[in-house]
Design an enzyme around this catalytic site. Structure first.
Site, PDB file in Angstrom:
ATOM      1  N   SER A 186      -1.175  -1.453  -0.703  1.00 15.36           N
ATOM      2  CA  SER A 186       0.228  -1.823  -0.777  1.00 15.36           C
ATOM      3  C   SER A 186       1.098  -0.638  -0.370  1.00 15.36           C
ATOM      4  O   SER A 186       0.632   0.477  -0.269  1.00 15.36           O
ATOM      5  CB  SER A 186       0.573  -2.245  -2.199  1.00 15.36           C
ATOM      6  N   LYS A 187       2.353  -0.939  -0.165  1.00 14.32           N
ATOM      7  CA  LYS A 187       3.299   0.099   0.216  1.00 14.32           C
ATOM      8  C   LYS A 187       3.330   1.216  -0.824  1.00 14.32           C
ATOM      9  O   LYS A 187       3.436   2.389  -0.494  1.00 14.32           O
ATOM     10  CB  LYS A 187       4.676  -0.540   0.355  1.00 14.32           C
TER      11      LYS A 187
END
Length: 511
Positions: free
Chosen positions: A263-264
């Site tokens: 994920s970011k």
RNA sequence: GCACCGUUCGUCUAGCCAGGUCAGGACGCCAGGUUUUCAUCCUGGUAACACGGGUUCAAAUCCCGUACGGUGUACCA
């Protein structure tokens, strides 16, 4: 498989920057198309107007541009099967939804989101999960439970409704996935997915099936997160009486540590980009770093990404896009998720950086020099870059490895001073300065020959002299061949640096 | 919870489908070599078949189960 011309698509939703997992999916589609002489389509799936983010579509296209992935058909490109933006195809979906109602594969449902949420909550309190399935639909407000007259009335009064797929009550759906093989699931655990929303837009499920059919897509290569929807999609093709494409569900990209998909947040936490290009969120103004801005070469990025979940079946590691297109095959795609490894990404970048010619690298390096207000004078930048390029992973690191070519050391690394500036260093360097002062032809070969002869004659020891000398010229224990360095900076500068070093470091007293 | 998918060195992976190699390569790490430093480079080393049953002369490979993990379960895609 079939013998129709291969047509594949990448169908992102313009809800933000493209995650590298998405880039990989696009890449595999692209490679598959190239491999089979097929067509690669870019279709924008913007059926959710609430999640639309301005700039996302442009970002996606720019990212592909940077990567070198080009599509044959799609938004901004055109083609015979457009439009390629689902919002622009809006009008055509309703007829397909209604066709399914006609054929008994779908029905109208009038339950409002509020009603359904209330029921969901109720179920939750009883520790159950509500799904709009073959059992529950019998107690809800839809064209299955209401009389024909009631339904007609509701429709006439413009009562909001959705169209749901009527899932068969109990049937084993047998599917085939190119990567995973045969997959079976019973429809009794599936629910009546919404195909057409009350805002007049289709959901992903309907739009994707209709468009893939209309655009003559032969192979659907997408992320593993779609696997649970596959039975629905297969059933939809069946309900329409259309031939289904071949499906391949790609494994996920996992975070480097711990569990779960990349994920970011992982990128922010561990310090690496999760997006190909830098992205500024139009709402919050938050900036997310990108591979491009971090100094990765697109060919390194693509090479690294291609090998995350796929392998050529032999021991090759380096591939151009063309070579990947040649080597790619779905049956070499692995089933399990792949963890992103930043070290390997850097290693790939190093490889491609070293492989670039010096002129090209120099052009990339010049802006760095300008930013530092360095006047390179008559210096041969390509030559300098060539001397140090093997020591760096990124263009941005070139300065750190070559700054001493452009300016005298501002300080002397204490560790190196301690290790290399000995009791007799001052005298030896003073003497060395005189030796160098005598040399008119200040080439690397010439100074090296002269200095080495002087060292041998006086039995000073190569290591002692050279290390102290390097300290005065570079300011630290780093850098390429010393005589190459002084040849670049010239005699005058070399002597000046020795003078300055002697002055600052001084004569070390015997302890 | 339920459904589906997955599980080989720390990481990416080969091998599995068509059982029989000291389980191979790469990144990382460690050591040695080269070298005037550092880095590169070269050589070597480290390290894995999730677990338990079965089938078989023989299982990383086939079957079943368990554990663990992931994904899905929205009028999101």
């Amino acid at each position: 498989m079939n013998d129709k011309p291969v047509r594949v698509r990448f169908a992102p939703s313009p809800t933000g920057p493209l995650h590298i997992g998405g880039v990989r999916t696009a890449l595999y589609n692209y490679l598959f198309a190239r491999k089979h002489g097929g067509t690669f389509i870019l279709r924008i799936e913007d059926t959710d107007q609430n999640r639309f983010v301005p700039g996302a579509e442009e970002y996606i296209i720019e990212a592909f541009n940077w990567c070198g992935i080009d599509f044959d058909e799609g938004v901004t490109k055109g083609g015979d099967y457009g439009p390629y933006r689902q919002s622009e195809r809006k009008e055509m979906y309703r007829q397909y939804a209604e066709q399914l109602i006609q054929s008994g594969h779908a029905y109208y449902a009038f339950d409002t989101p509020e009603e359904l949420n209330r029921i969901r909550k109720q179920f939750e309190e009883e520790k159950k999960t509500f799904t709009y399935d073959t059992v529950q639909r019998k107690q809800l407000r839809n064209s299955l439970t209401l009389s024909e007259q009631e339904v007609t009335e509701l429709l006439h009064n413009d009562t909001p409704y959705v169209i749901r797929f009527k899932m068969p009550e109990e049937r084993t759906v047998v599917m085939n996935d190119e990567i995973r093989g045969r997959v079976e699931v019973n429809t009794k655990v599936l629910d009546d997915k919404i195909l057409f929303k009350s805002d007049g837009m289709p959901t992903y499920h309907l739009a994707n099936i209709a468009d893939d059919h209309l655009m003559k897509v032969t192979h659907v290569i997408r992320g593993e997160e779609w696997l649970p929807s596959l039975p629905l999609h297969v059933l939809l093709y069946e309900a329409f009486g259309w031939e289904a494409p071949v499906f391949a569900h790609l494994p996920l990209l996992l975070k480097p540590d711990g569990k779960g998909k990349l994920s970011k947040r992982d990128g922010d936490r561990l310090g690496f980009p999760v997006f190909p290009l830098q992205w500024t969120d139009p709402k919050s103004g938050e900036v997310s770093r990108g591979y491009r801005e971090d100094g990765y070469f697109p060919e390194a990025f693509i090479n690294m990404l291609a090998l995350l979940g796929w392998n050529p079946g032999d021991e090759r590691e380096f591939f151009t896009l063309e070579e990947l297109s040649e080597a790619f095959s779905l049956d070499k795609v692995s089933k399990s998720g792949a963890r992103f490894d930043q070290d390997k990404a850097k290693w790939f970048n190093h490889h491609y950086l070293v492989g670039k010619n010096n002129e090209e690298l120099a052009e990339l390096f010049r802006p760095v020099l300008e930013e530092k207000n360095i006047d390179a004078g008559q210096k041969d930048i390509p030559y300098i870059v060539g001397l140090v390029k093997e020591r760096v992973n990124f263009v941005s690191e070139l300065w750190e490895q070559s700054c001493f070519f452009f300016s005298a050391p501002e300080s002397y690394d204490p560790k190196t001073v301690k290790k290399r500036w000995k009791t007799n260093s001052f005298d030896q360097m003073t003497e060395l300065k005189e030796v160098l002062a005598q040399i008119d032809d200040f080439t690397s070969e010439n100074t090296e020959q002269t200095v080495k002869a002087w060292i041998e004659k006086n039995e000073y020891g190569m290591g002692a002299v050279m290390n102290a000398f390097r300290l005065l010229i570079v300011g630290a224990a780093k850098g390429p061949h010393l005589f190459d360095i002084i040849a670049v900076i010239g005699k005058e500068e070399t002597l000046a640096r020795i003078d300055r070093g002697l002055e600052i470091l001084g004569k070390k007293e015997t302890v």
